[in-house]
Design an enzyme around this catalytic site. Sequence first.
Site, PDB file in Angstrom:
ATOM      1  N   LYS A  57      47.210  -0.732  -5.124  1.00 32.37           N
ATOM      2  CA  LYS A  57      48.368  -0.685  -6.019  1.00 32.37           C
ATOM      3  C   LYS A  57      49.001   0.710  -6.030  1.00 32.37           C
ATOM      4  CE  LYS A  57      46.702  -4.373  -9.055  1.00 32.37           C
ATOM      5  NZ  LYS A  57      46.011  -4.715 -10.309  1.00 32.37           N
ATOM      6  N   ASP A 116      51.495  -7.474 -15.910  1.00 32.86           N
ATOM      7  CA  ASP A 116      50.689  -8.583 -15.394  1.00 32.86           C
ATOM      8  C   ASP A 116      51.257  -9.946 -15.784  1.00 32.86           C
ATOM      9  OD1 ASP A 116      48.555  -7.651 -13.799  1.00 32.86           O
ATOM     10  OD2 ASP A 116      47.473  -6.936 -15.559  1.00 32.86           O
ATOM     11  N   GLN A 130      43.254  -3.027 -15.803  1.00 29.58           N
ATOM     12  CA  GLN A 130      42.563  -3.623 -14.669  1.00 29.58           C
ATOM     13  C   GLN A 130      41.290  -4.335 -15.119  1.00 29.58           C
ATOM     14  OE1 GLN A 130      43.612  -3.662 -11.446  1.00 29.58           O
ATOM     15  NE2 GLN A 130      41.837  -4.904 -10.937  1.00 29.58           N
TER      16      GLN A 130
END
Length: 264
Positions: free
Chosen positions: A45, A112, A89
């Site tokens: 990422k 997300d 995460q």
Amino acid sequence: MTIKEYVAFRKDEIRNLVYSFDRKPSIAIVQVNEDAGSCAYVRGKLKDADELGVKADLIKLPLETTQEELLEVINKLNNDHEHDGFIVQMPLPKGINEDVIKLAVSPKKDVDGFHPLSSLVPCTPKGIINYLHFEKIDMQGKNAVVIGRSNIVGKPMAKLLLKENMNVTVLHSKTFPEDMAFYIAHADVIVVAIGKAGFLDNRFTYKKDAVIVDVGISRTEEGLKGDAIMGLPVRLQTPVPGGVGLLTRLALYENLLEIYSATK
């Protein structure tokens, strides 16, 4: 076009768009684990952000971080003006409730797309649908099977396929084997996301023009394996690795740009 080629193509488009902005979009990644797969994903990422010209900050917290301490970090990010959006995460250490954490993230900054009030689509289903569109897969009125019913992939995937006017069936661990075989045999699109290496194999029959999207990934003695064995007799099958993971990472930044554009 392979998924790697498609992602490279989209990155070029996004990079050109970002360069036209008066400031860089900014994302924060909060990590509270040392999970090998998670660490690799975060590195990916950060690499994506660098390639796209996006500002990305990694906030690495110690494993001893409590739920209250993590909620404090989330609250600061919810209210700061430095980051357009952020993610927490997964997985999280024992003692921290993932559902509580997902709900604590402001829907306005939830890159997300996990929050029930978020206007964004979770990254994995979004990335998959965008790729199917790019490949000009005809979905209207066709049969879709989603294997797995998680809140992150299975359920939102089924919802998106319904929006494409597909006939959607969700299969899971309690589905009878004969029913599983029947629905798979009649499916035009199969999305499998159960984390069970090689579940889709030659036991099943498939339409020759079917599409198999393999979301699952498992570490085996032979390396990383998907939920489907490779080389099934279908029109298109996404690889593992180098498949849906790349689409998910791409969709993360597509979501970030949506948040950025909404605040301009």
